[in-house]
Design an enzyme around this catalytic site. Structure first.
Site, PDB file in Angstrom:
ATOM      1  N   ASP A 265       0.863  -1.168   0.000  1.00  0.00           N
ATOM      2  CA  ASP A 265       0.000   0.000   0.000  1.00  0.00           C
ATOM      3  C   ASP A 265       0.913   1.236   0.000  1.00  0.00           C
ATOM      4  O   ASP A 265       2.099   1.167   0.323  1.00  0.00           O
ATOM      5  CB  ASP A 265      -0.937  -0.002   1.208  1.00  0.00           C
ATOM      6  CG  ASP A 265      -2.236   0.736   0.921  1.00  0.00           C
ATOM      7  OD1 ASP A 265      -2.245   1.594   0.019  1.00  0.00           O
ATOM      8  OD2 ASP A 265      -3.244   0.460   1.599  1.00  0.00           O
ATOM      9  N   GLU A 616     -17.147  10.425   4.520  1.00  0.00           N
ATOM     10  CA  GLU A 616     -16.606   9.083   4.726  1.00  0.00           C
ATOM     11  C   GLU A 616     -15.658   8.748   3.582  1.00  0.00           C
ATOM     12  O   GLU A 616     -15.907   9.074   2.428  1.00  0.00           O
ATOM     13  CB  GLU A 616     -17.727   8.041   4.813  1.00  0.00           C
ATOM     14  CG  GLU A 616     -18.643   7.968   3.595  1.00  0.00           C
ATOM     15  CD  GLU A 616     -19.718   6.904   3.732  1.00  0.00           C
ATOM     16  OE1 GLU A 616     -19.606   6.032   4.613  1.00  0.00           O
ATOM     17  OE2 GLU A 616     -20.671   6.947   2.941  1.00  0.00           O
TER      18      GLU A 616
END
Length: 878
Positions: A265, A616
């Protein structure tokens, strides 16, 4: 292993003769593995290391072109200009439709291939322009507070795995030699928030939870879809960062047979040594060496260049690097990036497939299939199209952002819910009012109008002075200077001037802002990459390091009649979508009054509420009560919205609630007081049309929830607790607001004649048939759900689990017999020795349109049968 031991002498001589074709890696006489071995053998240490970072530079002497591994296509080709935008992943999961998932992914990969070849023809090989995609996100949405849950396929490992397999197959293609794209299953493993702790959190799941919940879908996409890339997660797993954890790469490669490469990542390797992160190493060199030794082949970040010194200092050997470099070169060979022209069939995909009419229709069909009807008291829906006055209320009704979610592309013709309703009712009076903020502290943005912008302190001329530069640094003399009335530009791939490159220019706007009303103003903007906003020479917004568009703002107190200097800088850097919008929210205390006024005149009120990708998402800066770092602190609908709906309910009007959101909402008051509720998610470019089709009866909804809607955050354990007990339908003991698998229809289905064997041996498949009748006068689709429960299972095993599903069209009055097979691996539990086992004893099978314990299933029956599993327990192989 040396090259001499791999290749026969005559092949070795031929390779080292460096013929023109071999230098271009086009010689079909040699396997991909042989060619990869040869190329790696010819690289210097520095060249090998250069190929292990996501921005892999060209090696001209070996005819290896530049390659950027970072691309996104979560629900459409993302951040690469115009593309078809499908519903957000959680919405696509709500279809419960394997075939549709494949068709969507196939369309996305068509567009990705066409875009890549168009880029390459222009010499462009940068970020978001390649063929390796960091999609899909198959993490389990174990807690509704996780901001990135919208990117997943929900809370169930079986549903996630089945949909993930189809999506990956659609991306990677069906050619025996070349991949269409390379898909990436992420984030491995046990990763689902909190976002604020993701760089330091240590997940320590029980073996029960690892085997039952956190790993089955990853194993499935490796074994059944052949996913060729896996992204390791930021967090630690059992004490070691996932990207530096050899046990995880061993699980992938040795136990599951994974053949591809592992990518970190982004900047996850930095967390190995950064303060307040994992801090398991003391330097970048040690971190990079640790990651490669653990099997992380490719670095999204800036750590791996230090591998050159790490080899010299004895922290890792060059031979260990060779393993990773070969995997990466092999991937590029399998994508056909070194193939001769015409060798890869996917090269023939024409660019006109991008944003094509066929794909637009597929986006509409997918959005329709994703809609979930949660409530329809007294059959209020579908609404009559002869209606004359409609009030559409809520800022989500007319907001492009809530169509697109995150990790998105840019549709050419998006349709908001307001647009869709207006198009559906051309002869009606459709009035709109925002009514309230989505949450207190979240602005309702609009472009700052020219009337408050001036070119100088004297405020004699409206607009801002604009300087356009033919470079990315705002340097030198501007190529063009002019007055822009305001800044509200979406250029796309059309530059503001013909002599500017649309993907490499910069702009500076300067002037004055002068308002007529004192108060707190939200000032900000939306741009793709580099954006800085200054007020009175103070930097209030800085998005200079962000690689994707997103609104960012700051509240500033402005006095009426006072002139404030304003400067906005924008840099467009090698991306396909140029845009810059200077935005604000001015003080407005009349939002509710405007909404109540139009509601009084209306025959029906349609609320478009929910939350937003501004609230979000992934590790966000959110300054709104109830939200933090992209996560949610509570799961209630923000009180601003409920308060408005309570006021409008007093009018006694028919009311419909359309929710646009990426995660479960505790809408307790709304469920009790609003007669019709539709869950629309973040529905993509055609969302407004799909919503109107459902509301007015041109489409019969059949979506089902891929996650549990709880009544309260107090009903579930702490967010940071990765123990599955008490979370998701498989372990939750309470009463949900809406169950996993729940969804209504305008049709009425009943089930009968459930047939299963009375006895099976452990390890046998279970053959099932059931009749389903559509008792209504409306054709409709039904999602047949089959659940299994093992009453004798001990340990931390699920109460029940989804083991099969089918989405089937059944005409009005028709009865269909549905047959399906449950494989033994779907019936397993984890025993006390942590072996996957099918136990002898009772096995309860239920088949219906919902879970066997669901409360609101209308008249649809759920049929249950007990099967006796006879004999000794059956232990599954790895």
């Amino acid at each position: 292993m040396t090259l001499n031991k791999i290749l026969p002498a005559f092949l070795l001589f031929s390779l080292f003769s460096c013929s023109h074709s071999l230098q271009k890696h086009e010689d079909a006489n040699f396997s991909f593995e042989q060619r990869a071995d040869y190329l790696v053998s010819q690289m210097t240490l520095a060249e090998k290391v250069s190929q292990m970072s996501y921005e892999s530079p060209a090696i001209d002497r070996l005819a290896i072109p530049e390659h950027n591994w970072w691309n996104e296509c979560l629900h459409g080709v993302a951040r690469a200009g115009v593309a078809t935008v499908f519903p957000q992943a959680i919405g696509m999961a709500s279809m419960w439709d394997r075939e549709q998932m494949f068709e969507v992914a196939n369309a996305i990969s068509d567009e990705a291939r066409a875009k890549h070849h168009n880029f390459a023809a222009k010499g462009k090989r940068g970020i978001y322009q390649g063929l390796s995609f960091w999609t899909p996100n198959v993490n389990i949405f174990r807690d509704p507070r996780w901001g990135r849950g919208m990117e997943t396929y929900g809370e169930d490992p079986y549903l996630t795995g089945e949909l993930g397999v189809q999506f990956i197959k659609g991306l990677q293609g069906d050619d025996d030699t070349y991949y269409k794209l390379i898909a990436t299953a992420k984030h491995f493993v046990v990763h689902s928030g909190p976002e604020s702790e993701r760089h330091s959190f240590n997940a320590t799941p029980s073996q029960f939870d690892m085997l039952n919940t956190y790993s089955p879908h990853f194993e499935k996409v490796v074994k059944e879809a052949g996913v060729y890339s896996v992204m390791c997660a930021y967090n630690s797993y059992n004490g070691l960062p996932c990207c530096g954890n050899k046990s995880l790469s061993n699980l992938l490669r040795e136990d599951w047979g994974f053949k591809g490469y592992i990518v970190s990542d982004c900047w996850a390797i930095n967390d190995f040594y950064m303060p307040n992160a994992h801090e398991v190493t003391s330097s970048k060199q040690e971190a990079a060496a640790m990651a490669v030794k653990a099997g992380t082949d490719l670095n999204c970040g800036d750590s791996y260049p230090s591998l050159v010194e790490a080899v010299k200092n004895g922290l890792i050997s060059e031979a260990e690097l060779d393993v990773s470099v070969k995997r990466l070169i092999l991937a590029r060979l399998k994508l056909g990036l070194f193939a001769p022209k015409g060798a890869v069939k996917y090269e023939k995909i024409s660019y006109d497939v991008v944003d094509s009419e066929m794909h637009r229709l597929l986006a509409l069909q997918t959005a329709r299939k994703s809609m979930v009807l949660l409530k329809n008291k007294n059959n209020l829906l579908p609404l009559d199209k002869a209606i004359k006055k409609v009030a559409v209320i809520g800022s989500n009704a007319n907001d492009l952002e809530v169509l697109l979610g995150n990790y998105n592309g840019y549709p050419s013709a998006p349709v908001t819910p307001l647009d869709g309703i207006k198009q559906k009712l051309p002869n009606a009076e459709v009035k709109y009012a925002a009514g309230c903020k989505l949450a207190e502290g979240l602005p309702i943005f609009e472009a700052i109008p020219s009337s408050v912008l001036f070119t100088d302190k004297a405020c004699t001329k409206n607009g801002l002075a604009a300087e356009y530069f033919n470079n990315k640094e705002l340097k030198g003399e501007p190529t063009h200077s002019r007055i822009d009335s305001n800044v509200d530009f979406v250029w796309g791939t059309t530059p503001p001037f013909e002599d500017l490159a649309y993907d490499e220019f910069s702009v500076r706007w300067t002037g004055v802002i002068k308002v007529k009303e004192s108060g707190d103003y939200a000032l900000g903007g939306e741009g793709f990459l580099g954006m800085k906003l200054f007020i009175e020479d103070s930097l209030i917004v800085d998005r200079s390091e962000v690689h994707h568009p997103h609104k960012e703002y700051e509240y500033v107190q402005l006095e009426a009649g006072k002139s404030y200097s304003i400067k906005l800088e924008y840099i467009q850097d090698n991306t396909e979508h140029a845009m810059m919008r200077l935005l604000w929210e001015k003080p407005n205390d009349n939002l509710a009054e405007e909404a109540i006024a139009i509601a009084k005149e209306a025959e029906v009120v349609i609320f478009c509420m929910g939350i937003s990708p501004l609230l979000e998402g992934e590790e966000m800066k959110v300054k709104v009560e109830g939200f933090a770092h992209g996560d949610r602190l509570d799961i209630k609908l923000p009180r601003t919205q409920t308060a408005l709906m309570k006021e409008i309910k007093k009018l006694g009007k028919p009311m419909v609630l359309v929710l646009l959101n990426g995660s479960a909402l505790a809408i307790n008051w709304e469920n009790e007081n609003i007669p019709a509720i539709v869950e629309a998610w973040y529905p993509g470019q055609a969302g407004g049309t799909a919503i109107a089709d459902v509301l007015f009866g041109d489409y019969n909804p059949a979506g089902r929830l891929p996650l549990t809607f709880y009544k309260s955050v107090d009903d579930i354990p702490a967010y940071s607790n990765y123990d599955m007990r008490g979370k998701t339908y498989r372990y939750f003991e309470g009463e949900a607001l809406y169950d996993f698998g729940f969804g209504l229809s305008y049709s009425d289905f009943t089930y009968s004649k459930l047939k299963t064997p009375d006895h099976i041996a452990p390890g046998d498949c279970v053959e099932i048939s059931v009749d389903i009748t559509n008792n209504s006068k409306i054709d409709g689709e039904e999602v047949i759900q089959c659940y299994a429960a093992n009453p004798q299972a001990g340990g931390v095993n699920p109460n029940k689990s989804l083991v099969e599903f089918q989405r089937v069209m059944i005409k009005a009055g028709e009865c269909k017999t549905i047959n399906f097979t449950i494989n033994p691996d779907q019936l397993m539990i984890v025993d006390e020795q942590f072996k996957k086992t099918v136990l002898a004893g009772e096995l309860k099978i239920s088949v219906g349109g919902a879970q066997p314990t669901a409360k609101r299933i209308r008249e649809r029956k759920v049929l249950t049968k007990t099967i006796l599993v006879e004999g000794s327990a059956f232990v599954m192989d790895k």
